[in-house]
Design a protein around this motif. Structure first.
Motif, PDB file in Angstrom:
ATOM      1  N   PRO A 222       0.823  -1.219   0.000  1.00  0.00           N
ATOM      2  CA  PRO A 222       0.000   0.000   0.000  1.00  0.00           C
ATOM      3  C   PRO A 222       0.852   1.261   0.000  1.00  0.00           C
ATOM      4  CG  PRO A 222      -0.821  -1.579   1.600  1.00  0.00           C
ATOM      5  CD  PRO A 222       0.491  -2.120   1.109  1.00  0.00           C
ATOM      6  N   LEU A 223       0.370   2.255  -0.726  1.00  0.00           N
ATOM      7  CA  LEU A 223       1.104   3.532  -0.778  1.00  0.00           C
ATOM      8  C   LEU A 223       1.122   4.157   0.610  1.00  0.00           C
ATOM      9  CD1 LEU A 223      -0.179   5.346  -4.005  1.00  0.00           C
ATOM     10  CD2 LEU A 223       2.034   4.265  -3.644  1.00  0.00           C
ATOM     11  N   GLN A 224       2.245   4.767   0.953  1.00  0.00           N
ATOM     12  CA  GLN A 224       2.356   5.480   2.235  1.00  0.00           C
ATOM     13  C   GLN A 224       1.386   6.663   2.228  1.00  0.00           C
ATOM     14  OE1 GLN A 224       4.932   4.915   4.747  1.00  0.00           O
ATOM     15  NE2 GLN A 224       5.095   2.973   3.652  1.00  0.00           N
ATOM     16  N   SER A 225       0.923   7.021   3.406  1.00  0.00           N
ATOM     17  CA  SER A 225      -0.050   8.124   3.451  1.00  0.00           C
ATOM     18  C   SER A 225       0.570   9.460   3.035  1.00  0.00           C
ATOM     19  CB  SER A 225      -0.644   8.241   4.846  1.00  0.00           C
ATOM     20  OG  SER A 225       0.397   8.453   5.770  1.00  0.00           O
TER      21      SER A 225
ATOM     22  N   GLY B  42      -4.026   3.809   0.680  1.00  0.00           N
ATOM     23  CA  GLY B  42      -3.067   2.813   0.204  1.00  0.00           C
ATOM     24  C   GLY B  42      -3.191   2.532  -1.283  1.00  0.00           C
ATOM     25  N   GLY B  43      -4.288   2.989  -1.879  1.00  0.00           N
ATOM     26  CA  GLY B  43      -4.479   2.835  -3.328  1.00  0.00           C
ATOM     27  C   GLY B  43      -4.363   4.196  -4.008  1.00  0.00           C
ATOM     28  N   ILE B  44      -5.071   4.342  -5.108  1.00  0.00           N
ATOM     29  CA  ILE B  44      -4.933   5.536  -5.946  1.00  0.00           C
ATOM     30  C   ILE B  44      -6.278   6.226  -6.103  1.00  0.00           C
ATOM     31  CG2 ILE B  44      -4.607   6.208  -8.384  1.00  0.00           C
ATOM     32  CD1 ILE B  44      -1.997   5.744  -7.050  1.00  0.00           C
ATOM     33  N   LEU B  45      -6.256   7.544  -6.044  1.00  0.00           N
ATOM     34  CA  LEU B  45      -7.390   8.367  -6.490  1.00  0.00           C
ATOM     35  C   LEU B  45      -6.851   9.154  -7.671  1.00  0.00           C
ATOM     36  CD1 LEU B  45      -9.608  10.739  -4.301  1.00  0.00           C
ATOM     37  CD2 LEU B  45      -8.698  11.427  -6.523  1.00  0.00           C
ATOM     38  N   SER B  46      -7.475   9.017  -8.822  1.00  0.00           N
ATOM     39  CA  SER B  46      -6.962   9.742  -9.990  1.00  0.00           C
ATOM     40  C   SER B  46      -8.105  10.298 -10.845  1.00  0.00           C
ATOM     41  CB  SER B  46      -6.096   8.816 -10.850  1.00  0.00           C
ATOM     42  OG  SER B  46      -5.658   9.518 -11.991  1.00  0.00           O
ATOM     43  N   GLY B  47      -8.028  11.584 -11.098  1.00  0.00           N
ATOM     44  CA  GLY B  47      -9.024  12.237 -11.957  1.00  0.00           C
ATOM     45  C   GLY B  47      -8.313  13.158 -12.926  1.00  0.00           C
TER      46      GLY B  47
END
Ligand SMILES: Cc1cc2nc3c(=O)[nH]c(=O)nc-3n(C[C@H](O)[C@H](O)[C@H](O)COP(=O)(O)OP(=O)(O)OC[C@H]3O[C@@H](n4cnc5c(N)ncnc54)[C@H](O)[C@@H]3O)c2cc1C
Length: 665
Positions: free
Chosen positions: A262-265, A284-289
């Motif tokens: 998981p991605l670090q905060s 831990g995942g991705i938000l992408s817009g």
């Protein structure tokens, strides 16, 4: 009422699901039932309980106002604020925008400590990628201006990008900008914390209403309108309609499950403007817009729904942004996508937010049209608007954001729908010097438009008015010129150089019809008296004279820069810059006494203005005595002639050369 808000805030604070709740919303309307009697009187009524409304309430309460009513039709923070991606970015085009975002960053940083409400604030930093040299130049410009504003940032190499964010594909990059103090937050929690802080500091009755459109028996002293895309209609529904030029577009982002590691905060937020996308860590995942080339405007015919729900997913529409994301982060290919969020956001005709007092209704303040930066601007914008209400002025020059920069023509639904389709992609487009909007043009043209166009005029727009930028000589390729979008020497440079030379050495005529023109007349001395009060220079000059002067405010600051000609003992003619038309009118009206014998008339439409410039005055002075007497400074003549009902010729010294403006009606 006071406890009601606090209990909502507390419930959400203790619920671990609240962070996710904003994204995983139910479809049922959860507008709070209300059995609240509104107070008969309030110092201010704020309409809309998103980040903007709560920020204004917070700052007003900090400034000592206690009698504040915040109206919300549904739940607090359940509008666009709930769907916000939570990225606080300070890298903005305008200095005033950078200042607002910087202030928001510092405010949100300490809000958790102040209120005890978790806001999810994490300092992640942002990295802005450049795929081209032009993009890198643009980032270098923003980097310099951030540093001047006092916001740390630096230009970094692709290698450094890879070190900071190993999952990124950096092979196509030429550089990047790193802004280490940018942050992410939970925007809904920030709004709740702001509202909670406001209610803790003072006795603040916060009313959560199902519907505000009920007639309210309230003595409003000031009103704050902070209800995003609802603002357009609410403004028009006012007894005296208030035009608020904004329009909504659908705005998408996707959420993934956590990565295998998981991605670090504190993973930095990425802005890949050339790829039209942004990426942040989300649980831990991705938000992408992103900001696609072909946006989808929505609610052109109005928006009555109480609360916004997640709009329909549209994977076909999102596909180019998804491809761009996978190019930037190939490892995501196998990752499970959780959902595609789609929520409306408001955009304005010039990509800048709207704030300030309405020109038609005194005490009616607006803060809306955030162009997808409402979280970043929320703290600072709320502070400036609160200062405006309390002190009469914000502490910074916010003219670039002032509602009064727009006229009625920019408020038509058709114009707005077309314009925002251009504006939304522009958010990530390169903004080279002298670019112009392509949509919603020719709203206002001079009578000379066709003739100038036939002469090869290339046009720019000011306050909806078409003005010639330069003339393309017959031997130049027009289409090639259209493509001269660059930070380097543009194709039109030599053309403009030749025109400047011509102005200096020969005679030139400039169409200045777009300039604002007012006539102020009275039966007695009222016109002179009010002008003497509002302007810095002495206007009690002989008839026929012109004074270049400033319209000042109580602090001695400039409200307007203009020329005033005395047409007769009791009649004055005022010329102001084109984009000051609404502001100037509102300022004069606000300060003019109510007196039927004192008349202010906007005659901008009535007169066409042409400036004649004579280069090298001493050598080229006209020899004809009739003409040369015309070309003396600060002189005006109003006359009748065969083809025009009146002619005003006058000569303010706006440049070194001798010249004259002929205003004909
Ligand atoms: C998908 C998405 C992602 C975004 N990501 C970011 C980001 O990462 N960073 C960033 O800075 N910005 C982002 N934004 C923009 C930001 O979320 C908005 O600009 C901001 O939330 C707008 O706040 P607001 O208070 O003006 O509006 P809202 O949050 O919509 O609040 C307006 C409120 O007014 C209420 N209201 C309306 N009419 C009435 C009425 N008649 N009576 C009473 N109440 C009424 C509504 O119910 C609503 O609660 C994003 C926006 C979207 C849509």
């Amino acid at each position: 009422m006071f406890y009601r808000l606090l209990s909502i805030a507390r419930r959400r604070r203790t619920s671990p699901g609240w962070q996710n709740w904003s994204l995983a919303r139910s479809n049922t309307s959860t507008a709070e039932a209300h059995s609240i009697t509104l107070p008969a009187q309030a110092q201010v009524v704020i309409c809309g309980g998103g980040i903007m409304g709560t920020s204004v309430a917070y700052h007003l309460s900090k400034m000592g106002w206690t009698d504040i009513v915040l109206l919300e039709q549904g739940r607090l923070a359940a509008g666009s604020t709930r769907f916000c991606a939570g990225i606080l970015s300070t890298a903005r085009q305008l200095t005033i925008e950078q200042k607002m975002a910087d202030y928001s960053n510092r405010l949100y940083h300490q809000l958790e400590q102040e209120t005890g409400i978790q806001t999810g604030y994490i300092r992640t930093g942002s990295i802005f990628l450049a795929q081209t040299q032009d993009r890198l130049i643009s980032l270098k410009r923003i980097n310099s201006s951030l540093n001047v504003t006092g916001i740390p940032s630096e230009i970094i190499s692709p290698k450094k990008v890879a070190e900071l964010y190993p999952l990124l594909n950096v092979h196509d990059l030429v550089g990047a900008m790193h802004v280490p103090e940018d942050a992410v937050v939970s925007s809904a929690d920030v709004a709740l914390a702001l509202a909670s802080a406001a209610s803790q500091n003072v006795l603040l009755p916060i009313q959560i209403l199902e519907l505000i459109k009920k007639p309210l028996e309230i003595n409003f002293f000031s009103r704050g309108l902070t209800c995003s895309f609802w603002a357009y209609e609410l403004g028009l529904s006012n007894e005296k309609p208030v035009s608020i030029p904004l329009h909504a577009c659908e705005h998408f982002y996707l959420l993934t499950r956590p990565l295998e590691t998981p991605l670090q905060s504190n993973t930095p937020t990425i802005v890949d403007a050339d790829g039209r996308i942004y990426i942040r860590n989300w649980q831990g995942g991705i938000l992408s817009g992103g900001f696609e080339k072909n946006p989808k405007p929505i609610f052109t015919e109005g928006k009555n729904q109480l609360e916004i729900q997640n709009l329909q997913e549209d994977w076909d529409h999102f596909e180019p942004l998804l491809s761009s994301l996978l190019r930037r982060m190939p490892e995501l290919e196998t990752l499970e996508i959780m959902k595609l969020v789609n929520c409306p956001e408001t955009f304005t005709p010039d990509m800048r937010c709207i704030m300030g007092e309405s020109p038609v209704v005194q005490g009616y303040f607006v803060l809306a049209g955030m162009n997808s930066a409402g979280l970043s601007f929320g703290g600072g914008a709320g502070k400036y608007l609160a200062e405006w209400m309390v002190h009469g002025y914000p502490s910074e020059n916010v003219w670039d954001l002032d509602l009064k920069r727009f006229g009625a023509l920019q408020s038509s639904r058709t114009f707005l729908r077309h314009r925002v389709m251009e504006v939304m992609p522009l958010i990530y487009d390169l903004k080279v010097p002298r670019w112009d909007f392509q949509t919603g043009r020719q709203l206002r043209t001079s009578p000379l438009y066709d003739r100038l166009d036939a002469q090869g005029a290339r046009w720019m727009e000011k306050h909806g008015f078409e003005r010639p930028k330069y003339f393309v000589p017959p031997d130049k390729d027009l289409l090639a010129l259209e493509q001269s979008k660059t930070f380097y020497k543009p194709d039109w440079f030599d053309i403009v150089e030749a025109e400047v030379k011509c102005c200096k050495e020969a005679v030139c005529v400039i169409d200045m019809s777009s300039f604002t023109k007012f006539e102020i007349t009275s039966t007695g001395d009222q016109a002179l008296e009010i002008l003497q009060y509002l302007f810095s220079n002495d206007l009690d000059v002989p008839v026929g004279h012109i004074v270049h002067t400033g319209m000042l405010n109580e602090g001695g600051g400039y409200e307007n820069d203009c020329s005033i000609a005395r047409l007769s003992k009791r009649s004055f003619f005022m010329i102001s810059p084109t984009d000051q038309q609404v502001h100037c009118w509102a300022w004069l009206k606000k300060h003019m006494p109510k007196d039927n014998n004192l008349l202010l008339e906007d005659v901008t439409w009535k007169y066409t203005g042409n400036r004649v410039l004579l280069g090298q005055p001493n050598e080229k002075k006209p020899t004809d005595p009739k003409v040369s007497s015309t070309f003396s400074f600060f002189w005006i003549l109003k006359s009748e002639c065969q083809s025009w009902s009146s002619v005003v010729e006058h000569l303010p010294s706006m440049c070194e050369a001798l010249g004259s403006i002929l205003s004909t009606s």
